[in-house]
Write a protein that holds these residues in place. Structure first.
Motif, PDB file in Angstrom:
ATOM      1  N   ARG A 224       0.847  -1.194   0.000  1.00 46.75           N
ATOM      2  CA  ARG A 224       0.000   0.000   0.000  1.00 46.75           C
ATOM      3  C   ARG A 224       0.886   1.248   0.000  1.00 46.75           C
ATOM      4  O   ARG A 224       0.632   2.227  -0.720  1.00 46.75           O
ATOM      5  CB  ARG A 224      -0.922  -0.020   1.222  1.00 46.75           C
TER       6      ARG A 224
ATOM      7  N   ALA B   4       0.916   3.990  -3.029  1.00 47.28           N
ATOM      8  CA  ALA B   4       0.121   5.165  -2.662  1.00 47.28           C
ATOM      9  C   ALA B   4       0.939   6.258  -2.005  1.00 47.28           C
ATOM     10  O   ALA B   4       0.445   7.374  -1.847  1.00 47.28           O
ATOM     11  CB  ALA B   4      -1.019   4.759  -1.725  1.00 47.28           C
TER      12      ALA B   4
ATOM     13  N   LYS C 230     -13.366   3.515  -1.052  1.00 51.77           N
ATOM     14  CA  LYS C 230     -11.926   3.423  -0.825  1.00 51.77           C
ATOM     15  C   LYS C 230     -11.632   2.593   0.419  1.00 51.77           C
ATOM     16  O   LYS C 230     -10.744   1.726   0.416  1.00 51.77           O
ATOM     17  CB  LYS C 230     -11.326   4.825  -0.683  1.00 51.77           C
TER      18      LYS C 230
END
Length: 307
Positions: free
Chosen positions: A181, A185, A240
């Motif tokens: 992640r 991101a 999300k």
């Protein structure tokens, strides 16, 4: 509404693909399949110039008619690209007899396989399908995604693929999702987006070397307020959170539709709507957060009354 077609990526290395027709439609399908590692044969009396060039370059094979069921039987995928409705119907029947998937170009009523609109950032590939009902809409969505994804993003995805084994060896299992992640991101992706590739790669390699220890664990509990069971009422924030969750708690018999928005391999725990059952489930959800997991709790209650 249920899907009539199931989206799936097919491995095409050394697979046989048959394209029927030698004109523009056949050329378009040849261009598409030449992006893969399939073995392509074109069945036609004559080939238009671009197909003839592919043949001269050794990129396709040429088979002169007649077409047979046996030819189809030896292929994993067939394209009927003659533009003729009667021929398309005949080819669809032959494909059914040979138990082979067929796409009859611009004739969805005969198709067992549909060609999606494709955004190609190989190995990252996005496919958009409308089951033949709205191809123009599919192309519009493709355009929006083309603009959203940087042209060389596939190189970052390929780098991540090369790192997967090292991450599996070095980063503890319970930290790997958080690690990836962060890669996609946070700092590495942001560096890549501005053209600092080597910095992006170096950040990832540095974190692997320290086993991901310097990445802050972003475990949290997110409440999704759903007093109605409709999935189309969800906010972008809700979606999300559901896509990133390790665990999803939901009320049995009420929130199942919303679960369709959740990450497919997230653990799911149902609780009843009876008195006290939500509180028990919430206590379990908070325990999951303390273990370092991302948790979503779907509730009919006002989240302000729960937090």
């Amino acid at each position: 509404m249920s899907m009539n077609n199931f989206p799936m990526f097919l491995r095409m290395v050394d697979r046989q693909v048959l394209i029927i027709g030698g004109g523009e439609q056949a050329t378009q399908k040849a261009r598409l399949m030449l992006k893969t590692n399939a073995q392509i044969s074109v069945v036609a009396q004559e080939l238009e110039p671009e197909l003839a060039r592919y043949l001269a370059e050794g990129r396709i094979h040429h088979i002169t008619p007649p077409l047979t069921v046996e030819m189809m039987r030896n292929a994993q995928l067939v394209f009927s690209a003659t533009g003729d409705v009667a021929e398309g119907a005949t080819h669809a029947e032959m494909a059914k007899e040979s138990n082979t998937l067929i796409n009859v170009v611009d004739m969805p009523e005969f198709c067992e396989a549909m060609t999606p609109s494709i955004v190609d950032r190989a190995p990252l590939v996005v496919a958009i399908g409308t089951e033949g009902d709205a191809p123009v809409l599919g192309r519009q969505i493709k355009t929006a995604i083309e603009v959203m994804l940087e042209p060389d993003l596939g190189q970052f995805a390929a780098f991540a693929g090369r790192m997967r084994q090292r991450v599996a060896q070095m980063v503890p299992e319970n930290q790997r999702r958080n690690f990836w992640r962060w890669v996609f991101a946070d700092a590495p992706r942001k560096a890549f987006q501005i053209g600092a590739r080597e910095r992006a790669y170096g950040l990832v390699e540095d974190q692997i070397a320290v086993k991901g220890a310097e990445i802050v664990n972003e475990s949290r509990l997110v409440f999704v307020h759903a007093s109605e069971p409709n999935s189309d009422l969800r906010t972008l924030r809700d979606v999300k959170a559901l896509q990133e969750a390790d665990h999803v708690f939901y009320e049995r018999g009420f929130h199942e539709e919303i679960l369709e928005l959740a990450r497919r391999d997230a653990a799911r725990a149902a609780y009843g709507g009876g008195e006290g059952q939500g509180e028990t489930a919430l206590s379990e959800a908070r325990k999951m957060v303390s273990y370092g997991h991302e948790v979503v709790f779907i509730t009919r209650a006002d989240p302000a009354d729960l937090s």
